[in-house]
Design a protein around this motif. Structure first.
Motif, PDB file in Angstrom:
ATOM      1  N   GLY A  86       0.810  -1.211   0.000  1.00 13.61           N
ATOM      2  CA  GLY A  86       0.000   0.000   0.000  1.00 13.61           C
ATOM      3  C   GLY A  86       0.843   1.259   0.000  1.00 13.61           C
ATOM      4  N   ARG A  87       1.910   1.277   0.802  1.00 15.80           N
ATOM      5  CA  ARG A  87       2.772   2.455   0.851  1.00 15.80           C
ATOM      6  C   ARG A  87       3.537   2.630  -0.459  1.00 15.80           C
ATOM      7  N   THR A  88       3.907   1.527  -1.106  1.00 14.72           N
ATOM      8  CA  THR A  88       4.598   1.622  -2.392  1.00 14.72           C
ATOM      9  C   THR A  88       3.703   2.265  -3.440  1.00 14.72           C
ATOM     10  N   ALA A  89       2.447   1.852  -3.485  1.00 11.22           N
ATOM     11  CA  ALA A  89       1.506   2.455  -4.429  1.00 11.22           C
ATOM     12  C   ALA A  89       1.328   3.942  -4.129  1.00 11.22           C
ATOM     13  N   LEU A  90       1.227   4.286  -2.853  1.00  6.12           N
ATOM     14  CA  LEU A  90       1.075   5.683  -2.469  1.00  6.12           C
ATOM     15  C   LEU A  90       2.308   6.493  -2.845  1.00  6.12           C
ATOM     16  N   LEU A  91       3.486   5.882  -2.743  1.00  6.17           N
ATOM     17  CA  LEU A  91       4.722   6.594  -3.054  1.00  6.17           C
ATOM     18  C   LEU A  91       4.773   7.013  -4.520  1.00  6.17           C
ATOM     19  N   VAL A  92       4.277   6.174  -5.413  1.00  8.35           N
ATOM     20  CA  VAL A  92       4.240   6.539  -6.832  1.00  8.35           C
ATOM     21  C   VAL A  92       3.409   7.803  -7.028  1.00  8.35           C
ATOM     22  N   ALA A  93       2.250   7.865  -6.364  1.00  6.48           N
ATOM     23  CA  ALA A  93       1.393   9.046  -6.472  1.00  6.48           C
ATOM     24  C   ALA A  93       2.018  10.253  -5.789  1.00  6.48           C
ATOM     25  N   ALA A  94       2.653  10.034  -4.646  1.00  5.19           N
ATOM     26  CA  ALA A  94       3.253  11.141  -3.903  1.00  5.19           C
ATOM     27  C   ALA A  94       4.374  11.798  -4.693  1.00  5.19           C
ATOM     28  N   LEU A  95       5.224  11.000  -5.313  1.00  2.00           N
ATOM     29  CA  LEU A  95       6.316  11.558  -6.093  1.00  2.00           C
ATOM     30  C   LEU A  95       5.810  12.254  -7.353  1.00  2.00           C
TER      31      LEU A  95
ATOM     32  N   THR B 271       6.611   6.848   2.511  1.00  3.87           N
ATOM     33  CA  THR B 271       7.950   6.265   2.632  1.00  3.87           C
ATOM     34  C   THR B 271       8.097   5.342   3.836  1.00  3.87           C
ATOM     35  N   ARG B 272       7.024   5.063   4.531  1.00  2.60           N
ATOM     36  CA  ARG B 272       7.084   4.129   5.671  1.00  2.60           C
ATOM     37  C   ARG B 272       7.370   2.724   5.167  1.00  2.60           C
ATOM     38  N   ASP B 273       8.424   2.119   5.690  1.00  2.00           N
ATOM     39  CA  ASP B 273       8.842   0.779   5.256  1.00  2.00           C
ATOM     40  C   ASP B 273       8.550  -0.257   6.337  1.00  2.00           C
ATOM     41  N   TYR B 274       8.154  -1.453   5.906  1.00  2.23           N
ATOM     42  CA  TYR B 274       7.896  -2.559   6.819  1.00  2.23           C
ATOM     43  C   TYR B 274       8.776  -3.781   6.536  1.00  2.23           C
ATOM     44  N   LEU B 275       9.548  -3.761   5.427  1.00  2.00           N
ATOM     45  CA  LEU B 275      10.166  -4.997   4.962  1.00  2.00           C
ATOM     46  C   LEU B 275      11.672  -5.124   5.193  1.00  2.00           C
ATOM     47  N   HIS B 276      12.420  -4.018   5.239  1.00  2.00           N
ATOM     48  CA  HIS B 276      13.874  -4.227   5.229  1.00  2.00           C
ATOM     49  C   HIS B 276      14.671  -3.331   6.176  1.00  2.00           C
ATOM     50  N   GLN B 277      14.252  -2.101   6.421  1.00  2.69           N
ATOM     51  CA  GLN B 277      15.121  -1.185   7.151  1.00  2.69           C
ATOM     52  C   GLN B 277      15.367  -1.621   8.593  1.00  2.69           C
ATOM     53  N   ASP B 278      14.334  -2.003   9.302  1.00  3.59           N
ATOM     54  CA  ASP B 278      14.525  -2.418  10.698  1.00  3.59           C
ATOM     55  C   ASP B 278      15.370  -3.685  10.803  1.00  3.59           C
ATOM     56  N   TYR B 279      15.222  -4.596   9.838  1.00  3.88           N
ATOM     57  CA  TYR B 279      16.015  -5.818   9.867  1.00  3.88           C
ATOM     58  C   TYR B 279      17.501  -5.516   9.678  1.00  3.88           C
TER      59      TYR B 279
END
Length: 302
Positions: A205-214, A225-233
């Motif tokens: 969902g955030r990825t789709a929103l990022l396309v529109a935001a940019l 730009t909120r990430d759930y998949l890689h930064q915290d790991y």
């Protein structure tokens, strides 16, 4: 018989930032920070001159990434020059998450095509992009380095693909670059084999929103730009970088880890110098910080 152009050819290639938060291995943005390279066919041998970033570390022989990329493109065109002279003036930091290897690869294949008379008839842009992505192994940095701007890319049964998307003219970025490098292999090694379904859905969902935001709504960049998949790991490999991202985001600044890190990228509007300065001032001691515009051109050849 292959005919080569007379004299040197020149290319410049932009830095890139991949992922941009949630767009893991699929989104990339070109930044107006450019490596400058030139190459020419000579009577014999190989001469490699390197200035700037990485000059003390990169090889000066056939294993140099630009040379390897040139050889791959020349091979596809059936061209074998008697000798090569390559000059690299590097500005993009190495092993910092700003696409230095992709810049080298795109530069190499572009130089090779430009050296061959009629090279664009032998390798069109799509073929050259696919070759660069094959050499790199993934297209998320290669695509914006080649095409410029904001690019959605990936790989499917038909091969590598890249689709450009608009960028609002208000969008710029501050890059905060730490002094210590981090290899992509180390960063990838920290990622789990599986993630919770809820996190994957939220990231989509955030990825789709990022396309529109940019494209037209930069006021949505913090949420997008909120990430759930890689930064915290990846936090154990770059705790200072992820802590800086957390602190900037807590203050309303849309900040992310650039690529595999450890550079931090924060979106900032060029027309708001006070806001840009406020982000620049957040760089920890020993880090380098600068404002960079979005590059719209990709690789330039002359």
């Amino acid at each position: 018989m292959t005919r080569f152009v007379d004299g040197p050819v020149h290319v410049s290639v932009p830095a890139t930032s991949a992922n941009l938060g949630p767009g893991f291995d699929s989104l990339g943005l070109a930044l107006d920070l450019r490596d400058e390279l030139s190459a020419e066919v000579v009577a014999s041998g190989l001469e490699v001159v390197v200035e700037g970033m990485g000059a003390a570390d990169v090889p000066r022989n056939e294993t140099h990434l630009v040379v390897r990329s040139m050889r791959a493109a020349l091979g596809l065109m059936g061209a074998e020059p008697p000798g090569l002279r390559l000059t690299c003036r590097n500005v993009v930091p190495h092993a910092r998450g700003l696409g230095s290897s992709s810049a080298a690869i795109v530069a190499g294949v572009s130089l090779a095509r430009a050296l061959v008379a009629g090279g664009s008839l032998l390798l069109d842009d799509d073929a050259l992009f696919r070759l660069a992505a094959e050499i790199e192994g993934h297209p998320d940095n290669v695509a914006p380095a080649f095409y410029g701007g904001f690019v959605i890319s990936g790989h499917d049964d038909e091969g590598f693909y890249a689709v450009t998307s608009p960028v609002d003219p208000r969008v710029g970025a501050v890059v905060l670059v730490p002094p210590t490098p981090l290899s992509t292999e180390v960063a990838r090694g920290l990622l789990p084999a599986e993630v919770p379904h809820a996190d994957a859905a939220a990231d989509a969902g955030r990825t789709a929103l990022l396309v529109a935001a940019l494209a037209s709504q930069p006021e949505q960049l913090l949420r997008a730009t909120r990430d759930y998949l890689h930064q915290d790991y990846r936090r154990p490999a770059m705790p200072d970088s992820v802590a800086l991202v957390d602190a900037l985001r807590a203050d309303g600044v849309p900040a992310v880890v650039s690529g595999a890190g450890p550079t931090v990228l924060a979106f900032a509007e060029a027309g708001r110098p006070a806001a840009v300065r406020a982000v620049l001032d957040r760089a920890p001691r020993g880090w380098e910080a600068s404002y960079v515009a979005v590059d719209r051109d990709g690789v330039r050849v002359s």
